[in-house]
Design a protein around this motif. Structure first.
Motif, PDB file in Angstrom:
ATOM      1  N   GLY A   1      -4.033  -3.140   7.633  1.00 11.34           N
ATOM      2  CA  GLY A   1      -3.101  -3.099   6.534  1.00 11.34           C
ATOM      3  C   GLY A   1      -2.258  -1.836   6.564  1.00 11.34           C
ATOM      4  O   GLY A   1      -2.086  -0.984   7.775  1.00 11.34           O
ATOM      5  N   PRO A   2      -2.029  -1.435   5.396  1.00 14.52           N
ATOM      6  CA  PRO A   2      -1.023  -0.172   5.362  1.00 14.52           C
ATOM      7  C   PRO A   2      -1.524   1.173   5.922  1.00 14.52           C
ATOM      8  O   PRO A   2      -2.751   1.192   5.532  1.00 14.52           O
ATOM      9  N   LEU A   3      -0.685   2.060   6.142  1.00 12.66           N
ATOM     10  CA  LEU A   3      -1.128   3.302   6.365  1.00 12.66           C
ATOM     11  C   LEU A   3      -1.729   3.758   4.890  1.00 12.66           C
ATOM     12  O   LEU A   3      -2.731   4.852   4.883  1.00 12.66           O
ATOM     13  N   GLN A   4      -0.959   3.637   3.945  1.00 12.80           N
ATOM     14  CA  GLN A   4      -1.380   3.878   2.501  1.00 12.80           C
ATOM     15  C   GLN A   4      -1.176   3.043   1.560  1.00 12.80           C
ATOM     16  O   GLN A   4       0.080   2.441   1.632  1.00 12.80           O
ATOM     17  N   TYR A   5      -1.844   2.648   0.704  1.00 18.50           N
ATOM     18  CA  TYR A   5      -1.892   1.731  -0.330  1.00 18.50           C
ATOM     19  C   TYR A   5      -0.898   2.435  -1.608  1.00 18.50           C
ATOM     20  O   TYR A   5      -1.667   3.586  -1.777  1.00 18.50           O
ATOM     21  N   ASP A   6      -0.128   1.657  -2.164  1.00 20.26           N
ATOM     22  CA  ASP A   6       0.212   2.135  -3.548  1.00 20.26           C
ATOM     23  C   ASP A   6      -0.784   1.608  -4.330  1.00 20.26           C
ATOM     24  O   ASP A   6      -1.486   0.621  -4.149  1.00 20.26           O
ATOM     25  N   GLU A   7      -0.615   2.121  -5.614  1.00 23.00           N
ATOM     26  CA  GLU A   7      -1.597   1.870  -6.621  1.00 23.00           C
ATOM     27  C   GLU A   7      -1.705   0.469  -7.109  1.00 23.00           C
ATOM     28  O   GLU A   7      -2.875  -0.286  -7.146  1.00 23.00           O
ATOM     29  N   ASN A   8      -0.685  -0.119  -7.145  1.00 24.27           N
ATOM     30  CA  ASN A   8      -0.408  -1.491  -7.776  1.00 24.27           C
ATOM     31  C   ASN A   8      -0.841  -2.671  -6.732  1.00 24.27           C
ATOM     32  O   ASN A   8      -1.829  -3.427  -7.053  1.00 24.27           O
ATOM     33  N   THR A   9      -0.704  -2.140  -5.468  1.00 26.87           N
ATOM     34  CA  THR A   9      -0.921  -3.057  -4.324  1.00 26.87           C
ATOM     35  C   THR A   9      -2.387  -3.164  -4.180  1.00 26.87           C
ATOM     36  O   THR A   9      -3.100  -4.163  -3.885  1.00 26.87           O
ATOM     37  N   TYR A  10      -3.181  -1.997  -4.210  1.00 24.98           N
ATOM     38  CA  TYR A  10      -4.680  -1.726  -4.151  1.00 24.98           C
ATOM     39  C   TYR A  10      -5.169  -2.428  -5.330  1.00 24.98           C
ATOM     40  O   TYR A  10      -6.343  -3.008  -4.813  1.00 24.98           O
ATOM     41  N   TYR A  11      -4.632  -2.449  -6.441  1.00 26.96           N
ATOM     42  CA  TYR A  11      -5.280  -2.787  -7.637  1.00 26.96           C
ATOM     43  C   TYR A  11      -5.351  -4.601  -7.329  1.00 26.96           C
ATOM     44  O   TYR A  11      -6.629  -5.061  -7.595  1.00 26.96           O
ATOM     45  N   GLU A  12      -4.367  -5.084  -7.092  1.00 23.13           N
ATOM     46  CA  GLU A  12      -4.425  -6.316  -6.961  1.00 23.13           C
ATOM     47  C   GLU A  12      -5.092  -6.893  -5.638  1.00 23.13           C
ATOM     48  O   GLU A  12      -5.837  -8.086  -5.749  1.00 23.13           O
ATOM     49  N   TYR A  13      -5.207  -6.219  -4.792  1.00 21.85           N
ATOM     50  CA  TYR A  13      -5.821  -6.327  -3.459  1.00 21.85           C
ATOM     51  C   TYR A  13      -7.475  -6.457  -3.786  1.00 21.85           C
ATOM     52  O   TYR A  13      -8.005  -7.577  -3.564  1.00 21.85           O
ATOM     53  N   LEU A  14      -7.940  -5.517  -4.598  1.00 23.31           N
ATOM     54  CA  LEU A  14      -9.265  -5.394  -4.875  1.00 23.31           C
ATOM     55  C   LEU A  14      -9.741  -6.826  -5.941  1.00 23.31           C
ATOM     56  O   LEU A  14     -10.643  -7.376  -6.014  1.00 23.31           O
ATOM     57  N   PHE A  15      -8.940  -6.769  -6.888  1.00 22.08           N
ATOM     58  CA  PHE A  15      -9.016  -7.738  -7.763  1.00 22.08           C
ATOM     59  C   PHE A  15      -8.947  -9.138  -7.252  1.00 22.08           C
ATOM     60  O   PHE A  15      -9.924 -10.050  -7.654  1.00 22.08           O
TER      61      PHE A  15
END
Length: 216
Positions: free
Chosen positions: A150-164
């Motif tokens: 995956g990405p080197l760093q997650y932005d907050e929105n992407t990580y939120y959607e990924y976990l959800f």
């Protein structure tokens, strides 16, 4: 007697100090007027929806709201756009309402997931800590030349959607296996369960925080 050059220099310094003080005062007022990311905007069945979480969802809804006001009122984005009334509507009110409705739906699904044992924590504060720690872990792994998926760093929105998204998939799969039904039937039953939970949900809006949100 003080000469003109020294007098002008002194007045200049006083002006700088006064301007800086005014700027600091305005900045303080502005920051205090805006909700803090940890402030509770609403609760759903007693579970908090914090401003940081609502802010993520507001950003997702932003373009749809702008399009709505452009199509209906030919309104375009501007400095005072979000708090300007078009007809009897303000963009910020429609944006907050749409984001809060989505937040309520997400929170109910998080509660379902916790009841199913898929997750243990559903507070935004825990999510934010996990997001920061995950990015720190990825940063250290990259520095040590380790493999990163995956990405080197997650932005907050992407990580939120990924976990959800992963959480919902796990809940559906667990329920499907437990009932020994098809994926299609599992989707239908999950949708019905969610609809029932949404109808029965108790929502309380913290108006003192909600009304302070004036920008996406």
């Amino acid at each position: 007697m003080m000469n003109w050059r020294r007098l002008i220099g002194l007045l200049f310094l006083i002006l700088i100090a006064f301007t800086a003080g005014c700027a600091a005062h305005v900045e303080h007022e502005s920051s205090s007027a805006k909700a803090n990311i940890q402030e509770i905007v609403a609760t759903v069945n007693g579970e908090p929806i914090r401003y940081g979480e609502l802010e993520i969802l507001m950003l997702r809804q932003r373009s749809d709201v702008i399009q709505y006001f452009y199509d209906k009122y030919n309104a375009e984005d501007s400095t005072q756009y979000w708090t300007t009334a078009f007809g009897k509507e303000r963009p910020i009110d429609r944006l907050k309402s749409a984001a809060l409705a989505e937040a309520k739906k997400i929170k109910i699904q998080q509660i379902i997931a916790r009841n199913e044992g898929v997750v243990q924590r559903i507070d935004y504060s825990d999510f934010r800590n996990d997001w920061i720690q995950e990015n720190d872990r990825r940063k250290r792994a990259a520095a040590q030349k380790q493999m990163i998926y995956g990405p080197l760093q997650y932005d907050e929105n992407t990580y939120y959607e990924y976990l959800f998204s992963n959480m919902v998939l796990q809940v559906k799969e667990k329920q499907r296996k437990h009932a020994n039904i098809s994926v299609k039937e599992g989707e239908r039953l999950y949708g019905e369960l969610l609809e029932r939970k949404l109808i029965a949900a108790s929502e309380v809006i913290q108006r003192d925080v909600y009304d302070r949100i004036l920008n996406p």
